[in-house]
Design an enzyme around this catalytic site. Structure first.
Site, PDB file in Angstrom:
ATOM      1  CG  ASP A 119      -3.057   4.075   4.067  1.00  0.00           C
ATOM      2  OD1 ASP A 119      -4.104   3.944   4.732  1.00  0.00           O
ATOM      3  OD2 ASP A 119      -2.739   3.301   3.139  1.00  0.00           O
ATOM      4  CD1 TRP A 147      -1.939  -2.195   2.115  1.00  0.00           C
ATOM      5  CD2 TRP A 147      -2.873  -1.528   0.193  1.00  0.00           C
ATOM      6  NE1 TRP A 147      -2.898  -3.108   1.767  1.00  0.00           N
ATOM      7  CE2 TRP A 147      -3.489  -2.733   0.604  1.00  0.00           C
ATOM      8  CE3 TRP A 147      -3.291  -0.923  -0.999  1.00  0.00           C
ATOM      9  CZ2 TRP A 147      -4.507  -3.343  -0.131  1.00  0.00           C
ATOM     10  CZ3 TRP A 147      -4.302  -1.529  -1.736  1.00  0.00           C
ATOM     11  CH2 TRP A 147      -4.896  -2.720  -1.302  1.00  0.00           C
ATOM     12  CE  LYS A 201      -8.275  -3.411   4.341  1.00  0.00           C
ATOM     13  NZ  LYS A 201      -7.340  -2.458   3.770  1.00  0.00           N
TER      14      LYS A 201
HETATM   15  C1  LIG Z   1      -6.832  -2.013   2.342  1.00  0.00           C
HETATM   16  C2  LIG Z   1      -5.827  -0.933   2.375  1.00  0.00           C
HETATM   17  C3  LIG Z   1      -5.775   0.062   1.386  1.00  0.00           C
HETATM   18  C4  LIG Z   1      -6.688   0.065   0.174  1.00  0.00           C
HETATM   19  O1  LIG Z   1      -7.959   0.419   0.549  1.00  0.00           O
HETATM   20  P1  LIG Z   1      -9.127   0.568  -0.526  1.00  0.00           P
HETATM   21  O2  LIG Z   1     -10.190   1.211   0.297  1.00  0.00           O
HETATM   22  O3  LIG Z   1      -9.467  -0.806  -0.995  1.00  0.00           O
HETATM   23  O4  LIG Z   1      -8.638   1.422  -1.614  1.00  0.00           O
HETATM   24  C5  LIG Z   1      -4.834   1.062   1.515  1.00  0.00           C
HETATM   25  N1  LIG Z   1      -3.986   1.086   2.551  1.00  0.00           N
HETATM   26  C6  LIG Z   1      -3.990   0.145   3.510  1.00  0.00           C
HETATM   27  C7  LIG Z   1      -3.024   0.233   4.632  1.00  0.00           C
HETATM   28  C8  LIG Z   1      -4.914  -0.892   3.452  1.00  0.00           C
HETATM   29  O5  LIG Z   1      -4.927  -1.833   4.409  1.00  0.00           O
END
Ligand SMILES: *Cc1c(COP(=O)(O)O)cnc(C)c1O
Length: 359
Positions: free
Chosen positions: A169, A102, A193
């Site tokens: 993020d 990511w 998540k």
């Molecule tokens: C799942 C995830 C993403 C991607 O998320 P989407 O909502 O599917 O775009 C980005 N960063 C991290 C750390 C993730 O776990």
């Protein structure tokens, strides 16, 4: 139907009481005689949902009026680009700590804008640790990192220390532990998540960073557009925000300190077994192990056919979602907020039993 112990990496487990309340709202929202799915986003009921969700994010993180909270669409993957667009200043350069897939995707978006710089990476070791002891160039507009690496099972237990604006993020460990959110200029997290269903992404942005980009930003990607309209510039993902709001109420009720304590207890229970059990070994550096997404594989020399056999043993115990991501292999037991310690204990029992039968 048997209860399934859900260790999925995302979309993931949410509190059972939230599923109950959300399903009721689909039938009749707060006695309005309408489903939440058919109500105008401009109605006072839905405006109240949007306002409460935004207020809860601030309250849970002890943030004041100098921060704005937005619920947008496009996932954290669009957040990679939104954050880069909105945080670029005169240097037109963002620094990235690439600790996984990511984080690498976030860097790619900044590079696409013409200003992504890799400050540190653990890629040569297949992202099995968090880089330390790197130096941060002074001519960056911001520093971006991924607080928890969902795929590789590592987590920043100490946040990077820098005078640069800090961008994070936080998708896979949002509201999972106490954090000093006031140290951040921008936090974003996909809901699915730890906070809610897929379909919305939360942004926490320091107000004095809004509208300061050195780049001309398309309307929908400009945080200013959404801040000026309280996340209602266009139709928001009402149901995703509503379910997130219910989860945030649950988080507030328990408190981040208690939630963080429980998550540490759960992961420690599992890692203790991974380290003890002769059939398994962890993949991440011990000091950087994630409390959210523990990863482990078969120990050296163990027959590969036990990979599938272990997944089958989990299935027989009504445990789902422990198959590892293809880039690490083996197993990943994601343990988000709503997963109970009893579920983790069950997984540990299955691991012990598996060793007795196959060790
Ligand atoms: C799942 C995830 C993403 C991607 O998320 P989407 O909502 O599917 O775009 C980005 N960063 C991290 C750390 C993730 O776990």
């Amino acid at each position: 139907m048997a209860k399934i112990h859900n260790f999925s990496a995302g979309p993931s487990i949410l509190p059972q009481e939230v599923f109950q309340e959300a399903s009721q709202a689909v039938l009749d929202f707060n006695g309005a005689g309408l489903s939440i799915l058919e109500m105008s986003h401009r109605s006072k009921e839905i405006v109240a949902v949007m306002d409460e969700a935004r207020a809860l994010v601030k309250e849970i993180h002890n943030l004041g009026d100098d921060y704005e909270v937005l619920f947008l669409q496009g996932g954290a993957s669009l957040g990679f680009l939104i954050s880069a667009y909105n945080m670029m200043r005169d240097n037109k350069k963002g620094g990235y700590i690439t600790t996984g897939s990511w984080a690498s995707k976030a860097l790619k978006e900044a590079k696409w804008l013409g200003g992504g710089v890799e400050v540190a990476t653990s890629k040569p070791e297949n992202f099995n640790h968090i880089p330390k002891g790197y130096s941060i160039p002074a001519d960056l507009d911001y520093l971006h990192f991924t607080s928890n690496n969902t795929i590789f099972g590592t987590q920043f237990h100490d946040m990077p220390s820098t005078d640069l604006p800090l961008v994070c993020d936080m998708s896979s460990d949002f509201v999972s532990r106490e954090v000093d959110a006031s140290k951040f200029d921008l936090i974003y997290a996909g809901a699915q998540k730890n906070m809610g269903p897929a379909g919305t992404t939360v942004f926490i942005v320091k107000k004095d960073q809004i509208g300061k980009s050195s780049i001309d930003i398309p309307t929908m990607l400009n945080l200013q557009t959404h801040a000026e309209k309280d996340s209602m510039f266009n139709t928001p993902p009402v149901f995703a925000v509503y379910v997130s709001m219910l989860v945030l109420r649950w988080v507030k009720k328990h408190g981040l300190a208690e939630i963080g304590r429980r998550n540490a207890e759960k992961s420690s229970l599992l890692y203790t077994e991974v380290d003890r059990n002769s059939l398994f070994k962890g993949t991440a550096a011990v000091e950087d192990r994630s409390h959210m997404n523990p990863t482990f594989v078969l120990a050296d020399g163990v027959d590969e056919s036990l990979n599938q056999a272990f997944l089958d043993a989990c299935k027989d115990a009504n445990i789902s979602g422990v198959k590892g991501h293809r880039s690490v292999g083996g197993f990943r037991a994601s343990m988000y907020n709503a997963l109970t310690i009893e579920s983790v204990q069950l997984l540990v029992d299955v691991m012990k039993d598996f060793e007795t039968k196959n060790g």
